[in-house]
Design a protein around this motif. Structure first.
Motif, PDB file in Angstrom:
ATOM      1  N   LEU A 575       1.032  -1.314   0.078  1.00 38.14           N
ATOM      2  CA  LEU A 575      -0.157   0.111   0.003  1.00 38.14           C
ATOM      3  C   LEU A 575       0.661   1.311   0.018  1.00 38.14           C
ATOM      4  O   LEU A 575       0.649   2.229  -0.734  1.00 38.14           O
ATOM      5  CB  LEU A 575      -1.040   0.006   1.268  1.00 38.14           C
ATOM      6  N   THR A 576       1.828   1.490   0.802  1.00 34.43           N
ATOM      7  CA  THR A 576       2.475   2.695   1.263  1.00 34.43           C
ATOM      8  C   THR A 576       3.853   2.291   1.405  1.00 34.43           C
ATOM      9  O   THR A 576       4.822   3.310   1.573  1.00 34.43           O
ATOM     10  CB  THR A 576       2.011   3.659   2.514  1.00 34.43           C
ATOM     11  N   GLU A 706      -5.627   9.508   1.812  1.00 31.39           N
ATOM     12  CA  GLU A 706      -4.727  10.395   1.693  1.00 31.39           C
ATOM     13  C   GLU A 706      -3.351  10.026   1.659  1.00 31.39           C
ATOM     14  O   GLU A 706      -2.391  10.246   0.897  1.00 31.39           O
ATOM     15  CB  GLU A 706      -4.666  11.515   2.896  1.00 31.39           C
ATOM     16  N   LEU A 707      -2.950   8.930   2.329  1.00 30.77           N
ATOM     17  CA  LEU A 707      -1.676   8.061   2.628  1.00 30.77           C
ATOM     18  C   LEU A 707      -1.630   7.480   1.343  1.00 30.77           C
ATOM     19  O   LEU A 707      -0.319   7.365   0.609  1.00 30.77           O
ATOM     20  CB  LEU A 707      -1.476   7.106   3.463  1.00 30.77           C
ATOM     21  N   ALA A 712       1.145   6.864  -4.026  1.00 34.77           N
ATOM     22  CA  ALA A 712       1.137   6.835  -5.554  1.00 34.77           C
ATOM     23  C   ALA A 712       1.742   8.071  -6.060  1.00 34.77           C
ATOM     24  O   ALA A 712       2.655   7.776  -7.048  1.00 34.77           O
ATOM     25  CB  ALA A 712      -0.196   6.837  -5.805  1.00 34.77           C
ATOM     26  N   ALA A 713       1.805   9.207  -5.568  1.00 31.79           N
ATOM     27  CA  ALA A 713       2.363  10.536  -6.221  1.00 31.79           C
ATOM     28  C   ALA A 713       3.872  10.444  -6.064  1.00 31.79           C
ATOM     29  O   ALA A 713       4.842  10.729  -7.152  1.00 31.79           O
ATOM     30  CB  ALA A 713       1.978  11.703  -5.588  1.00 31.79           C
ATOM     31  N   GLU A 717       6.685  10.321  -9.253  1.00 35.80           N
ATOM     32  CA  GLU A 717       7.936  10.949  -8.991  1.00 35.80           C
ATOM     33  C   GLU A 717       9.284  10.405  -9.335  1.00 35.80           C
ATOM     34  O   GLU A 717      10.106  10.696  -9.878  1.00 35.80           O
ATOM     35  CB  GLU A 717       7.871  11.680  -7.733  1.00 35.80           C
ATOM     36  N   ASP A 718       9.390   9.173  -8.565  1.00 32.75           N
ATOM     37  CA  ASP A 718      10.524   8.286  -8.525  1.00 32.75           C
ATOM     38  C   ASP A 718      10.665   7.925 -10.170  1.00 32.75           C
ATOM     39  O   ASP A 718      11.715   7.620 -10.363  1.00 32.75           O
ATOM     40  CB  ASP A 718      10.608   7.355  -7.696  1.00 32.75           C
TER      41      ASP A 718
END
Length: 718
Positions: A575-576, A706-707, A712-713, A717-718
């Protein structure tokens, strides 16, 4: 310089709120003792105490400063401490080695938050206290109101020994009800004019004298009998009773001063040398190995290190207290922690950055040395046959955390090296390299404390750094069972890769048993558990891994590779990217290729099958919850409660004590960033809090969304 005997030494810490005049008082005490011949001023940046560049830049004490003065044929060791609560570690370490605390009060402001904090530390250390009401020459000085506040806060044990005759601009006269004399001080410095108490002050002075006699008599049965017999006590008898009362913390003398003009300072020093306990009489630091060395020059030598500092062109300076025996130049002592020898090559008496070399020091004295190889704060040095080990200073827990980054990646290693030096000088700076969060975390006492750290990197170390909010150590888990299968197939000219894994996952609860059947996608799936591995996870929770392979669909030699792939994904949750926990995995089927199957193929197949199943198993993010205890002034209770509700706190209980309210709550760590700053603002610096980890709980759905979006953002970016 004279070698002072134990009974000729007094050790005292100057503590109190920032701006109360501790550094100015220290200047006056050194001037009175002839250690300096001209008094410096904080605004002129030329005081003996605040000599560090950061202190001169800030105009406030940041570190404690070790000083000494001589008066009445005795040596007074003084430790001038910072007044800001963020630097209270210096107050705690100073009180660990002194016999008494001098709480300096800014009389125009009364009892401030820093006064309350300083007093609490003396209470925990069980140290005698003298209150000095300073700045009585200020136009807003209100002695009576400040005395009432002190009595309201600390009880009737707050006992005036002096009161001012003309507080305010031009203040120069004090009535001393122990001596029963009037002291009038020249405004330009010099000895006081001592006279009889004038008639218009006699009634008040007599009443306060009688009150002091009673307070002194209460501390000793013999004195009480004398008091009943004579109706009074002599000055020597009163001194005896006052000393006993101070040691027992049943009497807190109150003195008056205008330190800026040296008013009242000489009389205060006379009291310190005559009445405050010597090192042999004071409450000393206990030894932790069951031994009880005496503060005696004839005992084996032992030193306790309470402070280190680094000075340009000198290196590390180590400050110690002689706990027993006599330390001599060139003496070899053993470090209790390492067992290695350290040579005391030189011994110094300190007055800020000025050091006077001496050949020896007697038990109870405070000094410094240089060029020790491995001795740090809280270490004991002693003669080998003694092998003492004194109780360490208990520094306060951190209240503020940030992630520290070097602006230039090339400086990362240097950032860590420099931090180690700062930690030696101020052990309340704590570093943690978090593999989980991939951050260097700095734990400190608050924003001011952090600003001082930044100042050092910028001005002394010349390294650009930046602070960011620390990431939160979330955990990921699942709420229902799910099935997934994944085929890893790769062909690129030579040897290929092939592995297929079928698995079911479900939430794990302690004590639960594995299942033998599941209904997945409308079909019953029967399982036969052939082997079980239980893996307690370093970050909490467990992974239970069941081998349910029948018929040889996957060779046993590939099962560890599947487990390895699952563990890799649990270390970087689907997930995160947070750690996953409390999951039961059933590997029940799959396929192999006679040539292309290998360990890497099944590791990747297991990893991806687990990731797919996880996302279908009602995944949930867990957040760390802390038990929070907040103590706040009663009149600020509403503001603090409103703030806590905005932080998703669950109030567990409340209580009252001496004008303060205690709130107990459970609160997510995510909501506690910069709480120290917020609480200080809400309570004018009078609130305090502590936190202790409680456990993990599911985050609300809106927080989870939100997390997920944030993560995902970051991946994009990576």
């Amino acid at each position: 310089m004279k070698v002072y005997q134990t009974n000729e030494i007094r050790n005292i810490a100057l503590i109190g709120n920032a701006g109360s005049g501790k550094t100015t008082l220290a200047e006056a005490m050194l001037l009175e003792g002839g250690v300096i011949n001209r008094r410096g001023e904080v605004t002129a940046k030329n005081t003996v105490s605040d000599y560090q560049p950061i202190e001169q830049d800030y105009g406030n004490s940041v570190f404690s400063t070790v000083l000494h003065t001589e008066y009445n044929n005795k040596k007074i060791n003084i430790i001038d401490t910072p007044g800001m609560d963020d630097f209270r570690g210096s107050v705690i370490s100073a009180l660990h080695v002194v016999g008494s605390a001098l709480v300096v009060v800014n009389t125009p402001h009364g009892i401030e938050s820093g006064t309350e904090s300083a007093y609490r530390i003396t209470h925990n250390a069980h140290k005698p206290v003298i209150f000095l009401f300073n700045h009585l020459d200020h136009e807003n000085a209100n002695y009576e109101q400040t005395l009432e506040q002190a009595k309201a806060n600390y009880g009737a044990k707050v006992t005036p020994i002096q009161y001012p005759v003309n507080a305010g601009p031009g203040f120069d006269t004090i009535i001393d009800v122990l001596k029963m004399k009037q002291y009038k001080f020249p405004l330009d410095g010099g000895p006081a004019q001592i006279t009889e108490i004038p008639e218009n002050e006699k009634e008040r002075a007599d009443a306060l004298h009688n009150e002091l006699v009673e307070m002194a008599a209460e501390n000793d049965e013999g004195l009480m009998e004398l008091y009943f017999e004579k109706g009074t006590l002599t000055e020597d008898e009163m001194r005896q009773g006052i000393k006993l009362g101070m040691i027992e913390r049943s009497l807190f003398p109150v003195f008056c001063a205008g330190a800026k003009h040296d008013i009242g300072v000489s009389r205060l020093m006379e009291f310190i040398t005559n009445i405050t306990p010597s090192p042999a009489e004071a409450v000393e630091v206990p030894e932790v190995n069951g031994k009880h060395p005496k503060v005696d020059p004839s005992d084996p030598t032992s030193l306790f290190v309470f402070k280190t500092t680094i000075e340009q062109h000198v290196g590390e300076i180590t400050f110690f207290k002689v706990m027993s025996g006599t330390v001599k130049e060139g003496q070899d002592l053993t470090n209790s922690k390492s067992g290695n020898k350290e040579r005391i090559s030189q011994i110094f008496v300190n007055a800020g950055k000025n050091r006077t070399k001496v050949s020896e020091m007697i038990a109870g004295d405070i000094g410094s040395t240089v060029k020790l190889r491995e001795t740090k704060v809280n270490h004991t040095l002693s003669e080998k046959e003694a092998a003492y080990n004194f109780k360490p200073i208990e520094f306060p827990s951190s209240r503020h955390s940030v992630a520290l980054y070097a602006v230039n990646e090339a400086d990362e290693e240097k950032v860590g090296e420099m931090f180690a030096k700062l930690h030696d000088e101020d052990p309340t700076y704590v570093v943690e390299y978090s593999k989980e969060l991939k951050q260097m975390l700095i734990h400190c006492q608050g924003e001011y404390h952090l600003n001082a750290l930044y100042w050092y990197y910028k001005n002394i170390f010349k390294i650009d750094i930046e602070f960011k909010a620390p990431k939160i150590p979330y955990r990921e888990t699942i709420t229902k069972s799910a099935q997934a299968d994944y085929r890893h197939k790769k062909q690129s000219g030579g040897a290929g890769q092939f592995g297929e894994v079928h698995m079911i996952i479900e939430p794990y609860e302690e004590g639960s048993e594995p299942k033998t059947s599941f209904k997945m996608n409308g079909k019953d799936q029967k399982l036969s558990v052939r082997d079980t591995q239980e893996h307690p996870l370093p970050w909490g929770g467990k992974l239970i891994y069941h081998n349910c392979i029948v018929g040889g669909s996957i060779d046993a030699r590939f099962l560890p590779a599947i487990l390895k792939g699952i563990m890799e994904k649990m270390e970087e949750g689907p997930l995160t990217g947070s750690y996953a926990r409390d999951i039961r995995v059933y590997v029940y089927d799959g396929k192999m290729h006679p040539v292309d199957s290998n360990e890497i193929s099944f590791k990747l197949a297991g990893r991806n099958a687990f990731s797919q199943a996880f996302k279908e198993a009602g995944p949930k993010i867990l957040e760390p919850i802390y038990n929070l205890e907040v103590v706040v002034p009663s009149d600020r209770m509403g503001d603090v409660m409103s703030d806590l509700q905005g932080r998703r706190a669950l109030i567990m209980g409340m209580g009252s004590e001496k004008g303060y309210e205690k709130i107990e709550a459970k609160v997510p760590l995510k909501e506690m960033y910069k709480y120290a700053t917020s609480l200080s603002s809400l309570t004018q610096g009078r609130g305090r809090f502590s936190m202790k980890f409680d456990g993990y709980e599911k985050v609300p759905q809106e927080v989870q969304e939100e997390l997920l979006n944030t993560y995902a953002a970051e991946l994009v970016e990576d």
